[in-house]
Structures are given as structure tokens and as C-alpha cells.
Design an enzyme around this catalytic site. Structure first.
Site, PDB file in Angstrom:
ATOM      1  N   ASP A   6      35.347  20.670  82.709  1.00  0.00           N
ATOM      2  CA  ASP A   6      35.095  19.248  82.959  1.00  0.00           C
ATOM      3  C   ASP A   6      36.035  18.344  82.168  1.00  0.00           C
ATOM      4  OD1 ASP A   6      32.834  18.097  80.589  1.00  0.00           O
ATOM      5  OD2 ASP A   6      33.368  20.205  80.699  1.00  0.00           O
ATOM      6  N   GLU A  37      40.750  32.539  81.655  1.00  0.00           N
ATOM      7  CA  GLU A  37      41.821  31.954  80.843  1.00  0.00           C
ATOM      8  C   GLU A  37      42.771  33.001  80.277  1.00  0.00           C
ATOM      9  OE1 GLU A  37      38.324  29.129  80.807  1.00  0.00           O
ATOM     10  OE2 GLU A  37      38.581  31.282  80.396  1.00  0.00           O
ATOM     11  N   HIS A  54      29.214  19.694  74.251  1.00  0.00           N
ATOM     12  CA  HIS A  54      29.401  21.074  74.684  1.00  0.00           C
ATOM     13  C   HIS A  54      30.807  21.589  74.344  1.00  0.00           C
ATOM     14  CE1 HIS A  54      30.753  18.520  78.000  1.00  0.00           C
ATOM     15  NE2 HIS A  54      31.501  19.524  78.444  1.00  0.00           N
ATOM     16  N   HIS A  55      30.888  22.873  74.136  1.00  0.00           N
ATOM     17  CA  HIS A  55      32.123  23.596  73.777  1.00  0.00           C
ATOM     18  C   HIS A  55      32.578  23.338  72.345  1.00  0.00           C
ATOM     19  CE1 HIS A  55      32.024  24.647  77.885  1.00  0.00           C
ATOM     20  NE2 HIS A  55      32.924  23.818  78.376  1.00  0.00           N
ATOM     21  N   GLY A  83      51.132  44.923  73.049  1.00  0.00           N
ATOM     22  CA  GLY A  83      50.409  46.036  73.649  1.00  0.00           C
ATOM     23  C   GLY A  83      48.971  45.745  74.015  1.00  0.00           C
ATOM     24  N   ASP A 141      43.988  53.015  85.282  1.00  0.00           N
ATOM     25  CA  ASP A 141      42.654  52.568  85.670  1.00  0.00           C
ATOM     26  C   ASP A 141      41.924  51.857  84.532  1.00  0.00           C
ATOM     27  OD1 ASP A 141      42.576  54.977  84.290  1.00  0.00           O
ATOM     28  OD2 ASP A 141      41.006  55.877  85.518  1.00  0.00           O
ATOM     29  N   ASN A 161      43.434  58.263  86.226  1.00  0.00           N
ATOM     30  CA  ASN A 161      43.330  59.507  85.452  1.00  0.00           C
ATOM     31  C   ASN A 161      42.081  59.513  84.575  1.00  0.00           C
ATOM     32  OD1 ASN A 161      44.322  57.573  83.706  1.00  0.00           O
ATOM     33  ND2 ASN A 161      46.255  58.628  83.298  1.00  0.00           N
ATOM     34  N   GLY A 170      40.164  57.285  82.681  1.00  0.00           N
ATOM     35  CA  GLY A 170      39.909  56.771  81.345  1.00  0.00           C
ATOM     36  C   GLY A 170      41.141  56.379  80.578  1.00  0.00           C
ATOM     37  N   GLU A 181      44.867  56.839  74.698  1.00  0.00           N
ATOM     38  CA  GLU A 181      44.035  57.059  73.519  1.00  0.00           C
ATOM     39  C   GLU A 181      43.647  58.532  73.388  1.00  0.00           C
ATOM     40  OE1 GLU A 181      44.140  54.588  71.793  1.00  0.00           O
ATOM     41  OE2 GLU A 181      44.179  52.831  73.074  1.00  0.00           O
TER      42      GLU A 181
END
Length: 559
Positions: A34, A56, A119-120, A413, A440, A467, A469, A473
Site C-alpha cells: 500500500d 520480493e 503496519h510494517h 551461493g 529440484d 535427484n 534432494g 550437501e
């Protein structure tokens, strides 16, 4: 017919949009709130197109991708909730030296003065906390006030352009409509050269070059950000030098430029790239930022205190620094010196495309087959956007067609960056066809911007590596740990649900199916193509496998 007279005054919003247009910004990314709506009415009446994003963060990533291609970008958010959603993207732009401006519109000046709980806000009357939150990740910022609006807007924009980093502008909602003098002249972001320092650099570089038996050039992303590609190419040609690039600067020059030895990643690089960089008597580094992800975990085989190093605004010779010598000036000096010492016939291309390894057409698709096949599919007008993870590490070492462009975010990254970045980059240069490479896990972060791509009628090819997941990692730690698992999505149905019902949906789990899918993508240039490829859960590119070992050791304090 007479030309309409330029108005003597404009609103602050009009002033800002005029300045953005002068920087070749023709799209503004964001999410309405707003506080922003009146300013958005001005945007809709201007020559700058509004690109409403799903959130955003995606808008900030899109502005980053746009700026990498076009030279400058802009994102607009509402106060507090909106700007904090975007700040991760702004931090990535700061890290990887991407010039853009984050515009946020907040409560009126009267609300600020009274400390009203609106607000915000954080309900404590402190209206500046979110500007303070941005301070570490922008190069210039201001809260725009009527008395100094024009000067402050110009200061923030020119600083962002000069330093190739984000700037931040907060407008109280009522300030946007205040009238100020119309823009006069152009923004001057020229970097001054310290002539005394430049002369000292020239003398030191001349002595070093005269003593050298041979030279090589290693370059990186700062050469792209500071738009010195032509000067860089002239330096390489002047000395007939072999040259290599860190993965973060891939395609800063076309990869068919004579002397190209490939992507250098320290001890993990291909032999040609290692020999060129580590075998040079004099290594000239142009815009290099040595990060763990781009140097093979800091296994680079050169001494940063040796050779000639050209930074954004400082040059050094064997560790002696010469401040106030920006990249363009330093390159001009070196090109002349190198030409006199090493000028001669240009060497041939050293690194050539590697054809995909022959594979059983019906066998399960592997990473080793996937990335060379995709690289061979690219053309000179392809815009390759590779997500951090298997996509980046698989594709960055592949040889792309001369003229192809490569975008990634290997230092910051932040996973999910690339899909919105593709949106921005394609709008910045619609003449190129986008090729998005994303896993994915990363896609689940920002897939909602697929609908924004469709709304903008863009027709990229999206290759989603399914693949199961967070494979990058898993390669580092916890290969079977639950925290590296993700929810299973029905990717074939998702584009239609997100607003892209006409996307060509394809799937590939074998080399033969991948070939068929890419052939179909070649023909379907009038619509988005979504190819879901399936590879093994623990299958990773060789570069990632070796880097994961290094990261694992460093995380344990053993490297």
C-alpha cells in the site's frame, strides 16, 4: 511540429524514473504494497515497465540478473516486510559486485515524526532500523527528503554505478509526489585515476614484464562487472598470451578467443588450465576474486603476492600496491608494455569443446553425460544460467559456444537464485534464448517465479535435475541424512499450475531421452520448454566430488 518543452519541475518519483531510464533500465521488478501504490501509478505512466514478481526475494534476484546483462537494475519493495524479504538478494549483489538500486517506500513523514505505530513497523517508533539493516550490504543509502531529493538520488545511483554494488533509497510515501527541479545533465560515475600512482605502476610493471620469459592471463567476474572485456581481449592479443578464467567469470570473453586454456579451479582444474596459469613466469590477474568455490578450495597454484594483479581500483606488482589505478587505466598500460615485449602471432585456441562421452542410449542418465551434452547443445546466442550445486559444478567446466553467456552466483551461493535471475536476464536481452539449469531442491525455493516468466511471455528452456534432494550437501556431509531430503513434487504438473499451461513438458532418464528432449526444445522456440531430467541421488560431477572433500575437511578445521 515543435518539440514539447521539458518541464521545469517533476515529482521525485518522476525524477528517479528518469535517472533509471538514463542508465538503460527499462524494467522495474518488485511486489506492490500500500505504501508503494501511488509511486507505481507513476511507473505505469512512464517508459519503464513494471514486472510484478511472486515475492520480493525473487524480485531482487531478477534485478540482479537484469543488471548483470544490462549494466544496472532496480527493485521496488514496500517498507519493512518487503525490503527484508529482498535483503538476501541485495546481499548477493553486493558480494558479486552487481550494480542496482533497492527502492523502498514507507510511511509518510508525519508518521515518522510522530512515531506512530503503523503496519510494517516494529511498533516502537523506530523507522530507520531497516535502513540500518541494509547498511552492510549496500555501498550508498539515503532516506529521501524533499530538500535534498535530487542530489541524494544522484549520489546513491552514481555510487552504485561506480562501485558496481547496490544502493538503497527509502522514500516516505508523501515524498514521492513532491516536485523538484527536472534532471539536468547526465550522471557522472567516472572513476578518477591517480596519475602519480599510475606512473609508478607503469614503471614497476615495465621492469617486471621485461624480466619475464612468458606471460599468462587469469581473469574473473570483475572484468565483466566493470565492462572491460574489449581491453582485456586487447591485452591477451598483445602478448599472444594463454588465458584462463575462474568459474565465477566464465564467458567474460567468448570461449573461442585464441589462447583460451579453460576454467581454472586450482588443483582441481584440467591440465591445460593448470599448465597455463601455474606454468607462467608472469601471471597477470585481471579482476580476480579468489574464493573457495572457484579456486578448488583455495588450492590455486599461484602466489597472490607475486605477478601483476589488477583490482577494481588498485593495481599491484609483486605485492606492491598502487592505489587509484582502476581497471581500464591499468589494462591500457599493460597492453602497451606486453605488446612491446611479447607481441607476435596469436596462438591457437588451447581448450576445445569435449564431445559427450559415448553412453548406452538406454542406460540411466548420469551427470558425466548430462553436462557435456547440454554444453554441446548451446549456441552463440544461448544464455546459460546455472544454479549453485550440481548444475554449476557440472556446467562451469564445459566449453560453451563462442558468444554464449554464462550466469551463476558461486560466491554468495544462495540456492534458488537462478530462476528469478533468468527472468531478469532474459528481459534485459530478449535476443538470447535462456537455458536454466537447476536442481529440484533449489527450484523449490523460487519456482513461483515460473509464473512471472510465463506472464512476460518468455520462452526459455528449463532443465530441472531431479535427484531427490540436496545432492551438493549430501556430497559434503550426511549422504543419507534426513536433513538432505526434500518433499517429492510432481514437476510435470507444476508449470500449468503456476500459470504456464502452454509449456512443453518433457522428461529424460536416459541419454536417448535427453537427446530427444533437446531436439524437441530446438524446434519449440515459441514457448517455454521444461525438461525434467533424472540422475542418481548420489551422482555428482567430478569437480563437485573433489571440492566436497576439500569443504568437508575445512569445515572440520583440517585444511
Amino acid at each position: 511540429m515543435s518539440t514539447p518543452a521539458t518541464p521545469a519541475t517533476v515529482t521525485v518519483a518522476e525524477y528517479l524514473l528518469h535517472r533509471l531510464a538514463s542508465l538503460d533500465v527499462h524494467h522495474l521488478f518488485g511486489v506492490p504494497g500500500d505504501y508503494t501504490l501511488s509511486l507505481l501509478d507513476t511507473v505505469l505512466a512512464s517508459e519503464i515497465a513494471w514486472v510484478g514478481c511472486a515475492n520480493e526475494l525473487g524480485a531482487a534476484y531478477a534485478a540482479d540478473g537484469y543488471a548483470r546483462v544490462r549494466g544496472f537494475g532496480a527493485v521496488l519493495t514496500t517498507f519493512g516486510v518487503g525490503e527484508l524479504s529482498a535483503i538476501n538478494g541485495i546481499a548477493g549483489s553486493y558480494t558479486e559486485r552487481v550494480p542496482l538500486v533497492h527502492i523502498t517506500v514507507g510511511p509518510s513523514q508525519e508518521a515518522e515524526r510522530s512515531g506512530a505505530v503503523v503496519h510494517h513497523t516494529a511498533a516502537d517508533g523506530d523507522y530507520d532500523r531497516f535502513a540500518r539493516a541494509h547498511a552492510p550490504v549496500v555501498c550508498a543509502s539515503t532516506v529521501v527528503r524533499p530538500q535534498t531529493a535530487a542530489e541524494e538520488i544522484d549520489r546513491v545511483l552514481t555510487t552504485a554505478l561506480r562501485e558496481r554494488r547496490p544502493g538503497y533509497l527509502r522514500l516516505p510515501s508523501d515524498v514521492a509526489a513532491v516536485r523538484v527541479a527536472a534532471p539536468a545533465g547526465s550522471l557522472d560515475a567516472a572513476v578518477e585515476t591517480d596519475q602519480e600512482s599510475l606512473a609508478a605502476f607503469r614503471a614497476a610493471a615495465k621492469t617486471r614484464i621485461e624480466q619475464a620469459r612468458n606471460t599468462a592471463v587469469l581473469t574473473d567476474f570483475l572484468a565483466d562487472r566493470f565492462r572491460v572485456q574489449a581491453a582485456l581481449a586487447a591485452l591477451i592479443a598483445a602478448g599472444a598470451s594463454p588465458w584462463a578464467v575462474l568459474s565465477s567469470g566464465k564467458t567474460v570473453l567468448p570461449e573461442d578467443t585464441p589462447g583460451f586454456a579453460g576454467v581454472y579451479s586450482g588443483a582441481l582444474a584440467a591440465p591445460e588450465a593448470r599448465a597455463a596459469v601455474e606454468g607462467a613466469d608472469l601471471l597477470i590477474r585481471v579482476g580476480v576474486v579468489a574464493a573457495d568455490t572457484t579456486t578448488g578450495g583455495f588450492t590455486h597454484g599461484f602466489d597472490p603476492e607475486s605477478g601483476i594483479d589488477l583490482g577494481a581500483d588498485c593495481a599491484s606488482v609483486d605485492g606492491k600496491r598502487f592505489e587509484g589505478v582502476p581497471l581500464p587505466a591499468a589494462l591500457a598500460v599493460l597492453t602497451g608494455l606486453v605488446a612491446r615485449r611479447f607481441g607476435g602471432p596469436q596462438r591457437p585456441v588451447l581448450s576445445a569443446p569435449t564431445p559427450p562421452v559415448a553412453a548406452d542410449p538406454a542406460a540411466p542418465l548420469t551427470q558425466a553425460h548430462l553436462w557435456p551434452t547440454l554444453a554441446a547443445w548451446t549456441g552463440p546466442n544461448t544464455l546459460v544460467v546455472a544454479e549453485q550445486g550440481t548444475s554449476f559444478f557440472g556446467m562451469c567446466v564445459q566449453h560453451l559456444s563462442g558468444g554464449a553467456r554464462f550466469i551463476a552466483q558461486p560466491i554468495w551461493g544462495s540456492i534458488g537464485y537462478t530462476l528469478p535471475a533468468l527472468l531478469g536476464a532474459q528481459l534485459a536481452d530478449p535476443s538470447r534464448r535462456g537455458l536454466l539449469l537447476i536442481g529440484d531442491g533449489s527450484a523449490q525455493m523460487t519456482i513461483q517465479e515460473l509464473g512471472t516468466l510465463a506472464r512476460q511471455r518468455l520462452t526459455p528452456v528449463i532443465v530441472l535435475v531431479n535427484n531427490n534432494g540436496y545432492t551438493v550437501e549430501r556430497a559434503i556431509h550426511g549422504p543419507r541424512a534426513a536433513y538432505n531430503d526434500i518433499a517429492t513434487w510432481d514437476w510435470q504438473k507444476l508449470p500449468a499450475a503456476l500459470g504456464a499451461p502452454d509449456a512443453l513438458m518433457l522428461s529424460a532418464a536416459t541419454p536417448a531421452e535427453l537427446t530427444t528432449a533437446l531436439d524437441a526444445a530446438d524446434r519449440a522456440t515459441d514457448r517455454m520448454v521444461f525438461i525434467e531430467v533424472h540422475t542418481g541421488t548420489h551422482d555428482v560431477p567430478e569437480l563437485l566430488h573433489r571440492l566436497a572433500e576439500n569443504v568437508r575437511a575445512r569445515n572440520k578445521g583440517k585444511a
